[in-house]
Write an enzyme that holds these catalytic residues in place. Structure first.
Site, PDB file in Angstrom:
ATOM      1  N   GLU A  39      -7.205   0.540  -6.636  1.00  0.00           N
ATOM      2  CA  GLU A  39      -6.255  -0.807  -7.479  1.00  0.00           C
ATOM      3  C   GLU A  39      -6.364  -1.578  -6.193  1.00  0.00           C
ATOM      4  O   GLU A  39      -4.903  -1.930  -5.761  1.00  0.00           O
ATOM      5  CB  GLU A  39      -4.557   0.237  -6.935  1.00  0.00           C
ATOM      6  CG  GLU A  39      -5.023   1.680  -7.310  1.00  0.00           C
ATOM      7  CD  GLU A  39      -3.116   2.473  -7.681  1.00  0.00           C
ATOM      8  OE1 GLU A  39      -2.561   1.526  -6.598  1.00  0.00           O
ATOM      9  OE2 GLU A  39      -2.379   2.826  -9.493  1.00  0.00           O
TER      10      GLU A  39
ATOM     11  N   GLU B  75      -6.363   7.570 -12.916  1.00  0.00           N
ATOM     12  CA  GLU B  75      -5.399   7.874 -12.617  1.00  0.00           C
ATOM     13  C   GLU B  75      -4.203   7.897 -13.488  1.00  0.00           C
ATOM     14  O   GLU B  75      -4.119   7.173 -14.738  1.00  0.00           O
ATOM     15  CB  GLU B  75      -4.596   7.802 -11.240  1.00  0.00           C
ATOM     16  CG  GLU B  75      -5.840   7.725  -9.746  1.00  0.00           C
ATOM     17  CD  GLU B  75      -4.531   7.026  -8.818  1.00  0.00           C
ATOM     18  OE1 GLU B  75      -3.776   6.774  -8.996  1.00  0.00           O
ATOM     19  OE2 GLU B  75      -5.430   6.660  -8.332  1.00  0.00           O
TER      20      GLU B  75
HETATM   21  C1  BGP Z   1      -2.072   4.808  -7.029  1.00  0.00           C
HETATM   22  C2  BGP Z   1      -2.262   5.612  -5.804  1.00  0.00           C
HETATM   23  C3  BGP Z   1      -2.909   6.926  -5.468  1.00  0.00           C
HETATM   24  C4  BGP Z   1      -1.436   8.052  -5.434  1.00  0.00           C
HETATM   25  C5  BGP Z   1      -1.045   7.437  -6.724  1.00  0.00           C
HETATM   26  C6  BGP Z   1       0.490   7.820  -7.131  1.00  0.00           C
HETATM   27  O1  BGP Z   1      -1.394   4.008  -5.851  1.00  0.00           O
HETATM   28  O2  BGP Z   1      -3.919   5.136  -6.268  1.00  0.00           O
HETATM   29  O3  BGP Z   1      -3.101   6.832  -4.282  1.00  0.00           O
HETATM   30  O4  BGP Z   1      -0.840   8.106  -4.880  1.00  0.00           O
HETATM   31  O5  BGP Z   1      -0.552   6.020  -6.940  1.00  0.00           O
HETATM   32  O6  BGP Z   1       1.565   6.886  -6.096  1.00  0.00           O
HETATM   33  P1  BGP Z   1       2.616   7.960  -5.257  1.00  0.00           P
HETATM   34  O7  BGP Z   1       1.482   9.078  -5.246  1.00  0.00           O
HETATM   35  O8  BGP Z   1       3.345   7.005  -4.043  1.00  0.00           O
HETATM   36  O9  BGP Z   1       3.021   8.126  -6.399  1.00  0.00           O
END
Ligand code: BGP
Length: 480
Positions: A177, A378
């Site tokens: 990201e 993701e």
């Molecule tokens: C993205 C990241 C992850 C992850 C996900 C969910 O931004 O790459 O590392 O955690 O989001 O976000 P969160 O855990 O804050 O809900």
């Protein structure tokens, strides 16, 4: 007529070392920038401390202790039928401060053991080199990626990983990201992506572009090095994609959304095309940003373009012209979840808009723009899950979310013709939330008994989504 997903489609799950491994100082590992971040909560930012303070709780330190549970966890992934698993290599397991001459053998061995275990279960490791895990030493002594010398420190780390795991890993990504940090209103992103804090009096956007330039160089160098080590490697970028819809058909809203979208595309534009886009160069000129891009840098960027686009997709947002920018030119209402409300879309408890069609839209926009294969690395639904007395977790809302997103990706592939390598939903096993630092916000199909304060047995339980996803994979997405 509807055709199905490709036979070799990769079905997996995604994780990041610091959010699930634990063992933060085991096996010679050094501290990374996330290891000094305390827990936050929804609406409460995580605090960045300078060092680990005894009276504070750092959720990443133990996380779900995959470090000691990896065999058990991989057996569960295998039972679910995953044929790939996306995770990251914690930079500080390999180079504890980031500047050592020689890598840390215990750290290298840990990933050998994990990859061997995965391969034994026919699960292909998909590896991110930097998922918010920059060595703390580099952040403190070099000012993170502000310093151009860090480009070569990263390239060396990448080279060590590529060399060591060249026969075990085919798919790589450089920076997770990387485009988050464009949102300079959220200081967390510059810290976690790049080990950088903005000093009083500095222009955050100018700092961000300097850092971005160094990271883009580091990524391009890594790609070129990796391709020499093994020409069969597939090395991608990883961007967060949040499509930004115009609030209305008013031309000013359309243009505001377009401007905001370009801010999102900036990193992928350089990663994929190997050169700076016109609109960014104009912005540097207009704002008087002093970004040094040498002729040698231009060659490096041109010779290190990526093979595919890895991206995360969670939500969409909306932009309205009049309130689009603050006085630094940042898109205020185009941030992660701060958009103007979209009346057609519902949101999760954390305010993330649930928009499966936005995934199909994203896939088409990315493919139209770059003509490179895509990999959804993701996607998922963060929710509070309840462990029932009978040891069951009924996560129907998550199943519904994932099902609708698979419907959308299938349409993009079979109807629109977008090439898609695979799908790895986020947090296949519960892990620490990145933005909030909580355990309460869960994504997994496997529940882990661990709470926000770090209490719990660490026992693993299958959620209803476990059996559901197993069926999806077994039928290559047909039954869902
Ligand atoms: C993205 C990241 C992850 C992850 C996900 C969910 O931004 O790459 O590392 O955690 O989001 O976000 P969160 O855990 O804050 O809900």
């Amino acid at each position: 007529m509807k055709t199905s997903l490709p036979k070799d489609f990769l079905w997996g799950g995604a994780l990041a070392a610091h959010q699930f491994e634990g063992g933060w100082n085991k096996g010679g590992k050094g501290a990374s920038v996330v290891d000094v971040m305390t827990a936050g909560a929804h609406g409460v930012a995580r605090e960045i401390t300078e060092t680990v303070e005894a009276d504070k709780f750092y959720p990443n330190h133990e996380a779900i202790d995959f470090y000691h549970h990896y065999k058990e966890d991989i057996a569960l992934f295998s039972e679910m039928g995953l044929n790939c698993l996306r995770t990251s290599i914690a930079w500080t397991r390999i180079f504890p401060t980031g500047i050592e001459e020689e890598p840390n053998e215990a750290g290298l061995q840990f990933y050998d053991d994990v990859f061997d275990e995965l391969i034994k279960h026919k699960i292909e490791p998909i590896i991110t080199l930097s998922h918010f895990e920059i060595p703390l030493y580099i952040a403190q002594e070099y000012g993170g990626f502000r310093d151009k010398r860090v480009v070569d420190l990263f390239a060396k780390f990448a080279e060590v990983c590529f060399t060591r795991y060249q026969h075990k890993v085919k798919y790589w990504m450089t920076f997770n990201e990387i485009n988050n940090q464009m949102d300079t209103n959220t200081p967390l992103f510059l810290w976690t992506n790049s080990g950088v804090t903005v000093k009083p009096g500095e222009n955050a956007k100018e700092v961000m572009y300097t850092v971005a330039h160094h990271e883009l160089l580091a990524s391009a160098k890594a790609v070129a090095i990796g391709k020499k080590i093994n020409p069969d490697f597939e090395i991608g970028c990883m961007v967060s994609h949040v499509p930004i819809y115009p609030y209305s058909c008013r031309p000013a809203d359309i243009m505001a959304a377009e401007d905001a979208m370009r801010q999102r595309f900036f990193f992928a534009d350089v990663h994929c095309r190997g050169a700076y886009p016109n609109y960014a160069l104009k912005e540097f000129e207009r704002e008087g940003y002093d970004i040094t891009i040498t002729e040698e840098d231009k060659d490096i960027l041109q010779n290190g373009t990526v093979d595919y686009i890895g991206f995360s997709y969670y939500m969409s947002t909306v932009v309205k012209a009049d309130i689009t920018q603050d006085n630094t030119g940042n898109v205020v209402n185009g941030g992660l979840a701060n958009g103007v409300e979209n009346p057609y879309i519902e949101s999760s408890d954390w305010g993330w808009a649930i928009d499966p069609t936005g995934l199909r839209y994203t896939m088409n926009r990315l493919y139209d723009r770059y003509q490179l294969p895509l990999f959804i690395v993701e996607n998922g639904f963060g929710a509070i899950d309840e462990l029932e007395e009978d040891g069951k977790i009924h996560d129907d809302t998550r199943i519904d979310y994932l099902k609708k997103h698979i419907d959308a990706l299938e349409l993009a592939v079979t109807y629109d013709g977008v090439p898609l390598i695979g799908y790895t939903p986020w947090g296949i096993i519960d892990l620490v939330s990145f933005t909030t630092g909580e355990m309460k916000k869960r994504y997994g199909m496997i529940y882990v008994d661990r709470d926000n304060e770090g209490n719990g047995s660490m026992k693993r339980y299958k959620k209803d989504s476990f059996e559901w996803y197993k069926k999806v994979i077994a039928t290559n997405g047909k039954k869902r």
